[in-house]
Write a protein that holds these residues in place. Structure first.
Motif, PDB file in Angstrom:
ATOM      1  N   UNK A   1       0.746  -1.223   0.070  1.00 57.67           N
ATOM      2  CA  UNK A   1       0.102   0.019  -0.007  1.00 57.67           C
ATOM      3  C   UNK A   1       0.785   1.035  -0.063  1.00 57.67           C
ATOM      4  N   UNK A   2       2.307   1.445   0.251  1.00 63.16           N
ATOM      5  CA  UNK A   2       2.899   2.316   0.209  1.00 63.16           C
ATOM      6  C   UNK A   2       3.108   3.038  -1.381  1.00 63.16           C
ATOM      7  N   UNK A   3       3.577   4.379  -1.304  1.00 64.76           N
ATOM      8  CA  UNK A   3       3.638   4.931  -2.637  1.00 64.76           C
ATOM      9  C   UNK A   3       5.202   4.518  -3.155  1.00 64.76           C
ATOM     10  N   UNK A   4       5.387   3.876  -4.429  1.00 64.02           N
ATOM     11  CA  UNK A   4       6.459   3.353  -4.705  1.00 64.02           C
ATOM     12  C   UNK A   4       7.096   3.985  -6.000  1.00 64.02           C
ATOM     13  N   UNK A   5       8.269   4.381  -6.056  1.00 61.50           N
ATOM     14  CA  UNK A   5       8.830   5.177  -7.315  1.00 61.50           C
ATOM     15  C   UNK A   5      10.213   4.210  -7.484  1.00 61.50           C
ATOM     16  N   UNK A   6      10.251   4.059  -9.067  1.00 64.76           N
ATOM     17  CA  UNK A   6      11.575   3.425  -9.440  1.00 64.76           C
ATOM     18  C   UNK A   6      12.347   4.428  -9.935  1.00 64.76           C
ATOM     19  N   UNK A   7      13.752   4.620  -9.478  1.00 64.08           N
ATOM     20  CA  UNK A   7      14.574   5.261 -10.021  1.00 64.08           C
ATOM     21  C   UNK A   7      15.728   4.466 -10.875  1.00 64.08           C
ATOM     22  N   UNK A   8      16.035   5.167 -12.204  1.00 59.54           N
ATOM     23  CA  UNK A   8      17.028   4.446 -12.828  1.00 59.54           C
ATOM     24  C   UNK A   8      18.030   5.280 -13.302  1.00 59.54           C
ATOM     25  N   UNK A   9      19.188   4.948 -12.608  1.00 58.27           N
ATOM     26  CA  UNK A   9      20.575   5.764 -12.215  1.00 58.27           C
ATOM     27  C   UNK A   9      20.921   5.837 -13.907  1.00 58.27           C
ATOM     28  N   UNK A  10      20.958   4.923 -14.609  1.00 57.99           N
ATOM     29  CA  UNK A  10      21.762   4.745 -15.917  1.00 57.99           C
ATOM     30  C   UNK A  10      20.993   5.588 -16.943  1.00 57.99           C
ATOM     31  N   UNK A  11      19.913   5.579 -16.821  1.00 56.42           N
ATOM     32  CA  UNK A  11      18.751   6.610 -17.802  1.00 56.42           C
ATOM     33  C   UNK A  11      18.348   7.988 -17.006  1.00 56.42           C
ATOM     34  N   UNK A  12      18.482   8.171 -15.703  1.00 58.72           N
ATOM     35  CA  UNK A  12      17.997   9.333 -14.997  1.00 58.72           C
ATOM     36  C   UNK A  12      16.498   9.463 -15.010  1.00 58.72           C
TER      37      UNK A  12
END
Length: 437
Positions: free
Chosen positions: A408-419
């Motif tokens: 149920x949490x807010x989830x974000x995915x960060x791509x370091x290679x693509x920014x």
């Protein structure tokens, strides 16, 4: 069931070969050196037996060259080791970023020993690749570290060789110097991260805990647009009132940023460093991590904890409960959990804590995403080696976060290679808004 005789034989053979190769790797004589010495000895013995002066002289000369090459490599190694023992007190703490060259401040002698190759240096603690370049006064050392780390003693391996490749002698050199290696942020952008966090559940929303007035009103003035007039209030009181939009507010409580260490967690550590150094969650943000569960605001202590967390990857988020139970934290303080998107162990560890109060948590998962390898078509599959299977595209990484989205949490995915910053789950605030609408 006991292993068969053939299985025991294969296991014993593998262990024997492994031990033999290990001893060969530690031996100062290389494979070519053993071959050259053996051929020289055979030539000398055959020449003496056949009374062939030329063959005997060639064998004796080969053995003499073999011994002289070893003495040259030994002299080069002892010279470098002697120089490594000097000037330890003058070494300044080394601060570096993984994957980027860093000057160590060491100057190695550019001495020439006949038959000896230039000295090679390999960093063992922390692991890294050293490079030497000629500068006035000797050879300047530059090192590229492979992983973040925090150590108080640096260990180098000095490799001395001869020009013929017959000998390879290794020495260990230790320096009492503090080395801190931080993660590389890559192409992660603070601006895009701010835009994503501005709409996160850390901010006030109508269905969350009351942290202030949601809507205010005041008397109408001639400069106010008519669409802001509260006509129902006017019909009841005959007073023109207008609605005042809620101003953007920062969280009233200082958030906690927790780094869940795990496999391939360098992008997650870089994301935490970007959050803290950019002040994206306000000056009162605190930090804790696996291996450093006590929340801290001190910038240097936070950087040390980020670098030290590489030694606690096996914990995988287990220290989150310890950090949340610290006396300085309130049960209403928001929490940002940052972890590696490629490792699911820490997700299972923190999912229960997140599910107990989803509105309190925002989860940032980070990775170096790349598209899957394309399979060549037609005749290319026959002529060329097929590319490695798999890949790490963003959709595949997002699917790994299913256990956190279900919590149920807010989830974000960060791509370091693509920014890129990709929302994976909207969190309880957006879900409640949709249900209310």
């Amino acid at each position: 069931m006991a292993p068969s005789r053939s299985a025991r034989l294969r296991h014993s053979s593998a262990a024997l070969f492994s031990r033999a190769f290990g001893l060969a790797g530690r031996s100062p004589v290389t494979g070519s050196g053993v071959a050259a010495a053996a051929l020289a000895a055979i030539a000398l013995a055959a020449g003496r037996h056949l009374q062939d002066f030329v063959l005997a002289t060639a064998g004796a000369g080969g053995l003499a060259l073999f011994v002289l090459s070893g003495l040259a490599a030994l002299a080069q190694g002892l010279l470098a080791r002697r120089h490594a023992a000097k000037g330890k007190e003058a070494l300044a703490p080394l601060r570096a970023v993984e994957g980027r060259p860093a000057e160590t401040g060491r100057r190695w002698p550019d001495a020439w020993v006949p038959l000896a190759a230039p000295i090679r240096i390999a960093w063992r603690v922390p692991p890294g690749e050293a490079r030497l370049r000629r500068v006035p006064g000797g050879l300047a050392e530059t090192v590229v570290f492979r992983d973040r780390a925090l150590v108080t003693e640096a260990v180098r391996e000095l490799v001395a060789e001869d020009v013929l490749g017959f000998w390879r002698i290794r020495f260990r050199a230790r320096d009492d110097v503090r080395v801190r290696v931080l993660p590389d942020p890559g192409r992660l952008s603070a601006a895009e991260l701010v835009a994503c966090l501005a709409s996160a559940d850390l901010m006030p929303y109508p269905f969350g805990r009351p942290t202030g007035d949601r809507v205010d009103s005041r008397t109408y003035t001639r400069s106010d647009p008519a669409r802001f007039i509260l006509w129902k209030v006017y019909a009841r009181t005959r007073e023109l009132m207008v609605r005042v939009p809620e101003p953007a507010r920062s969280p009233e409580r200082a958030p906690l940023i927790f780094l869940a260490a795990g496999r391939e967690d360098a992008p997650a550590a870089a994301l935490v460093l970007l959050l803290l150094e950019g002040g994206l969650l306000g000056p009162g943000a605190r930090f804790a991590a696996d291996g450093s569960p006590d929340p801290s605001r001190d910038p240097e202590a936070v950087r040390d904890a980020i670098a030290r967390s590489s030694s606690f990857r096996e914990r995988g988020g287990r220290d989150l409960s310890t950090a949340l139970g610290h006396p300085s934290l309130s049960p209403e303080d928001p929490v940002v959990i940052v972890g590696p998107a490629a490792d699911e162990a820490w997700m299972a560890e923190v999912a229960g804590t997140v599910a107990a109060d989803p509105s309190r948590f925002v989860v940032l998962a980070a990775a170096d995403a790349h598209p899957p390898a394309r399979t060549p078509a037609g005749w290319r599959r026959i002529l060329f080696r097929p590319p490695p299977e798999g890949g790490r595209p963003v959709p595949a990484l997002a699917r790994k976060l299913g256990i956190l989205t279900e919590a149920g949490a807010r989830v974000l995915l960060a791509d370091r290679a693509g920014g890129r910053i990709v929302p994976v789950a909207p969190g309880p605030a957006a879900a409640n808004r949709r249900r209310a609408g």
